[in-house]
Scaffold this motif. Structure first.
Motif, PDB file in Angstrom:
ATOM      1  N   PHE A 188       1.636  -0.430  14.577  1.00  0.00           N
ATOM      2  CA  PHE A 188       0.442  -1.184  14.915  1.00  0.00           C
ATOM      3  C   PHE A 188       0.351  -1.393  16.419  1.00  0.00           C
ATOM      4  CE2 PHE A 188      -2.820  -4.337  14.649  1.00  0.00           C
ATOM      5  CZ  PHE A 188      -2.470  -5.330  15.560  1.00  0.00           C
ATOM      6  N   PHE A 194       3.672   7.367   2.884  1.00  0.00           N
ATOM      7  CA  PHE A 194       4.033   6.159   3.618  1.00  0.00           C
ATOM      8  C   PHE A 194       3.758   4.922   2.776  1.00  0.00           C
ATOM      9  CE2 PHE A 194       4.965   7.873   7.743  1.00  0.00           C
ATOM     10  CZ  PHE A 194       4.207   9.020   7.836  1.00  0.00           C
ATOM     11  N   PHE A 241      -4.096   6.773  15.687  1.00  0.00           N
ATOM     12  CA  PHE A 241      -4.982   6.628  14.536  1.00  0.00           C
ATOM     13  C   PHE A 241      -5.767   5.330  14.639  1.00  0.00           C
ATOM     14  CE2 PHE A 241      -3.825  10.150  11.888  1.00  0.00           C
ATOM     15  CZ  PHE A 241      -2.530  10.457  12.269  1.00  0.00           C
ATOM     16  N   TYR A 275       0.156   5.258   1.221  1.00  0.00           N
ATOM     17  CA  TYR A 275      -0.749   6.218   1.830  1.00  0.00           C
ATOM     18  C   TYR A 275      -0.101   7.598   1.780  1.00  0.00           C
ATOM     19  CZ  TYR A 275      -3.648   2.558   4.031  1.00  0.00           C
ATOM     20  OH  TYR A 275      -4.494   1.496   4.268  1.00  0.00           O
ATOM     21  N   LEU A 331      -5.556   6.469   1.446  1.00  0.00           N
ATOM     22  CA  LEU A 331      -5.016   5.406   0.605  1.00  0.00           C
ATOM     23  C   LEU A 331      -4.868   5.899  -0.836  1.00  0.00           C
ATOM     24  CD1 LEU A 331      -4.211   2.393   0.338  1.00  0.00           C
ATOM     25  CD2 LEU A 331      -6.613   1.925  -0.177  1.00  0.00           C
ATOM     26  N   ARG A 352       8.979  12.711   3.161  1.00  0.00           N
ATOM     27  CA  ARG A 352       8.339  14.028   3.097  1.00  0.00           C
ATOM     28  C   ARG A 352       8.630  14.660   1.743  1.00  0.00           C
ATOM     29  NH1 ARG A 352       9.242  17.663   8.164  1.00  0.00           N
ATOM     30  NH2 ARG A 352       8.008  15.924   8.946  1.00  0.00           N
ATOM     31  N   ARG A 360      -4.687  13.535  18.645  1.00  0.00           N
ATOM     32  CA  ARG A 360      -3.360  13.956  19.077  1.00  0.00           C
ATOM     33  C   ARG A 360      -3.363  14.168  20.575  1.00  0.00           C
ATOM     34  NH1 ARG A 360      -4.206  14.288  14.071  1.00  0.00           N
ATOM     35  NH2 ARG A 360      -2.500  14.170  12.590  1.00  0.00           N
ATOM     36  N   LYS A 417      -2.623  -6.477  10.405  1.00  0.00           N
ATOM     37  CA  LYS A 417      -1.886  -5.265  10.732  1.00  0.00           C
ATOM     38  C   LYS A 417      -1.014  -4.868   9.563  1.00  0.00           C
ATOM     39  CE  LYS A 417       1.479  -8.099  13.227  1.00  0.00           C
ATOM     40  NZ  LYS A 417       2.032  -8.388  14.562  1.00  0.00           N
ATOM     41  N   LEU A 418      -0.794  -3.597   9.481  1.00  0.00           N
ATOM     42  CA  LEU A 418       0.102  -3.055   8.481  1.00  0.00           C
ATOM     43  C   LEU A 418       1.401  -2.639   9.150  1.00  0.00           C
ATOM     44  CD1 LEU A 418      -2.321  -0.784   6.426  1.00  0.00           C
ATOM     45  CD2 LEU A 418      -1.575  -3.109   5.909  1.00  0.00           C
ATOM     46  N   TYR A 449      -3.365   2.418  15.685  1.00  0.00           N
ATOM     47  CA  TYR A 449      -1.948   2.644  15.419  1.00  0.00           C
ATOM     48  C   TYR A 449      -1.506   3.885  16.194  1.00  0.00           C
ATOM     49  CZ  TYR A 449      -2.417  -0.428  11.331  1.00  0.00           C
ATOM     50  OH  TYR A 449      -2.634  -1.502  10.505  1.00  0.00           O
ATOM     51  N   GLN A 497      -0.273  11.459   3.762  1.00  0.00           N
ATOM     52  CA  GLN A 497      -0.726  12.164   4.958  1.00  0.00           C
ATOM     53  C   GLN A 497      -0.379  13.641   4.836  1.00  0.00           C
ATOM     54  OE1 GLN A 497       1.315  11.253   8.686  1.00  0.00           O
ATOM     55  NE2 GLN A 497      -0.574  11.562   9.840  1.00  0.00           N
ATOM     56  N   GLN A 514      -7.335  -0.869   4.720  1.00  0.00           N
ATOM     57  CA  GLN A 514      -7.775  -0.169   5.912  1.00  0.00           C
ATOM     58  C   GLN A 514      -7.976   1.309   5.605  1.00  0.00           C
ATOM     59  OE1 GLN A 514      -5.082  -1.075   9.156  1.00  0.00           O
ATOM     60  NE2 GLN A 514      -5.026  -3.234   8.598  1.00  0.00           N
ATOM     61  N   PHE A 555      -8.424   5.029   7.265  1.00  0.00           N
ATOM     62  CA  PHE A 555      -7.981   5.683   8.485  1.00  0.00           C
ATOM     63  C   PHE A 555      -8.834   6.881   8.854  1.00  0.00           C
ATOM     64  CE2 PHE A 555      -3.972   3.761   9.840  1.00  0.00           C
ATOM     65  CZ  PHE A 555      -3.739   2.908   8.780  1.00  0.00           C
ATOM     66  N   GLY A 556      -8.958   7.075  10.157  1.00  0.00           N
ATOM     67  CA  GLY A 556      -9.569   8.279  10.677  1.00  0.00           C
ATOM     68  C   GLY A 556      -8.565   9.410  10.753  1.00  0.00           C
ATOM     69  N   PRO A 557      -9.013  10.593  11.194  1.00  0.00           N
ATOM     70  CA  PRO A 557      -8.136  11.769  11.237  1.00  0.00           C
ATOM     71  C   PRO A 557      -7.144  11.763  12.388  1.00  0.00           C
ATOM     72  CG  PRO A 557     -10.303  12.327  12.058  1.00  0.00           C
ATOM     73  CD  PRO A 557     -10.391  10.926  11.566  1.00  0.00           C
ATOM     74  N   PHE A 614       0.840  -1.189   0.000  1.00  0.00           N
ATOM     75  CA  PHE A 614       0.000   0.000   0.000  1.00  0.00           C
ATOM     76  C   PHE A 614       0.881   1.249   0.000  1.00  0.00           C
ATOM     77  CE2 PHE A 614      -3.773  -2.381   1.307  1.00  0.00           C
ATOM     78  CZ  PHE A 614      -3.219  -3.472   1.964  1.00  0.00           C
ATOM     79  N   GLY A 635      -1.206  17.275   9.967  1.00  0.00           N
ATOM     80  CA  GLY A 635      -2.312  17.273  10.918  1.00  0.00           C
ATOM     81  C   GLY A 635      -3.510  16.450  10.502  1.00  0.00           C
ATOM     82  N   GLN A 636      -3.354  15.664   9.464  1.00  0.00           N
ATOM     83  CA  GLN A 636      -4.481  14.888   8.946  1.00  0.00           C
ATOM     84  C   GLN A 636      -4.232  13.386   9.101  1.00  0.00           C
ATOM     85  OE1 GLN A 636      -7.311  16.521   7.814  1.00  0.00           O
ATOM     86  NE2 GLN A 636      -6.169  18.286   8.573  1.00  0.00           N
ATOM     87  N   GLY A 637      -5.268  12.624   8.773  1.00  0.00           N
ATOM     88  CA  GLY A 637      -5.129  11.174   8.756  1.00  0.00           C
ATOM     89  C   GLY A 637      -4.499  10.705   7.463  1.00  0.00           C
ATOM     90  N   LEU A 638      -4.497   9.411   7.259  1.00  0.00           N
ATOM     91  CA  LEU A 638      -3.888   8.828   6.080  1.00  0.00           C
ATOM     92  C   LEU A 638      -4.938   8.521   5.027  1.00  0.00           C
ATOM     93  CD1 LEU A 638      -1.796   8.228   8.418  1.00  0.00           C
ATOM     94  CD2 LEU A 638      -1.039   6.345   6.987  1.00  0.00           C
ATOM     95  N   PHE A 656       4.419  -0.068   8.547  1.00  0.00           N
ATOM     96  CA  PHE A 656       4.680   1.141   7.773  1.00  0.00           C
ATOM     97  C   PHE A 656       6.165   1.458   7.728  1.00  0.00           C
ATOM     98  CE2 PHE A 656       0.602   3.167   6.866  1.00  0.00           C
ATOM     99  CZ  PHE A 656      -0.256   2.436   7.678  1.00  0.00           C
ATOM    100  N   GLY A 657       6.573   2.085   6.640  1.00  0.00           N
ATOM    101  CA  GLY A 657       7.880   2.709   6.597  1.00  0.00           C
ATOM    102  C   GLY A 657       7.847   4.009   7.385  1.00  0.00           C
ATOM    103  N   THR A 658       9.001   4.627   7.496  1.00  0.00           N
ATOM    104  CA  THR A 658       9.103   5.858   8.281  1.00  0.00           C
ATOM    105  C   THR A 658       8.670   7.085   7.514  1.00  0.00           C
ATOM    106  OG1 THR A 658      11.429   5.929   7.675  1.00  0.00           O
ATOM    107  CG2 THR A 658      10.901   5.005   9.833  1.00  0.00           C
ATOM    108  N   GLY A 681       6.911   6.686  11.474  1.00  0.00           N
ATOM    109  CA  GLY A 681       5.758   6.077  10.830  1.00  0.00           C
ATOM    110  C   GLY A 681       4.787   5.540  11.857  1.00  0.00           C
TER     111      GLY A 681
END
Lengths: 111, 113
Positions: B45, A90, B91, A36, A46, A106, B109, A98-99, B35, A38, B102, B104-106, A34, A41-44, A101-103, B42
């Protein structure tokens, strides 16, 4: 154990230029992959996913990614970036449970 | 179709207090995931739940953290006796029964002072 490496922490490109973000993974079976995005200040959100079949997958916002099993890579590309593409990207590997993720990379866009 | 909802969006707690984070999955989704994202990192999980069941909590810290997804209502991530190191973005994601992706929500924080 599964893992994801995004070797580029920060990339800067000019608006209108092409983009490639690198992603390498380690996974014991056929991976689900996948990308994603971001925004601050927001979510991810897809962008695209690969489960099986055609190794070149198309996503939203003009992005595409190519799965290369021999290189354990799943690089993200876009032929011409827009200022609105500036965000954190990401790569993730995994299945339902579970996923991993990479770091993240930017992306900064300069006029 | 509303997306994944999380509340509160921002939460400030003093050390030693409890934090409760809520997640309402997308309509029709029966799987919930939590998460944690530390600054400049990043997402990691934490836990995977289905209604009334914890399926995988291998990413949850052994102490002070718990999660539930009751038959009715949102999923809750609970952090007891918060410490400064718990400051992060949390998240929630959800997925339907047969789709391996999946949403994701916002995020919430959490800041611990």
């Amino acid at each position: 154990a599964q893992s994801v490496t995004q070797p580029d922490i920060h990339i800067t490109v000019s608006e209108g230029a092409s983009l490639e973000l690198r992603c390498n993974y380690s996974y014991g079976a056929t991976p689900y992959l996948f990308w994603y995005v971001q925004s601050p200040g927001q979510g991810l959100q897809l962008l695209l996913k690969y489960f099986s079949g055609d190794t070149l997958v198309q996503g939203i916002k003009g992005f595409e990614a190519e799965f290369k099993r021999s290189q354990s890579s799943f690089n993200l590309r876009k032929p011409s970036v827009h200022w609105s593409d500036a965000a954190e990207y990401f790569c993730a590997v995994g299945a339902r449970e579970k996923l991993t993720f990479g770091t993240g990379t930017r992306l900064t866009i300069i006029p | 179709n509303a997306g994944v909802m999380q509340n509160p969006r921002h939460l400030v707690r003093r050390r030693g207090q409890e934090a409760r984070l809520r997640c309402s999955p997308m309509k029709g989704h029966s799987h919930v995931y939590w998460y944690r994202q530390l600054p400049e990192e990043g997402l990691k999980f934490m836990v995977y739940l289905q209604k009334e069941n914890i399926i995988d909590e291998s990413g949850m810290p052994k102490e002070r953290f718990s999660a539930e997804f009751p038959k009715e209502g949102p999923s809750i991530l609970r952090i007891q006796q918060v410490v400064r190191g718990d400051s992060a973005a949390y998240f929630c994601a959800s997925s339907p029964e047969t789709v391996y992706e999946q949403y994701f929500g916002p995020g919430t924080r959490l800041t611990v002072t």
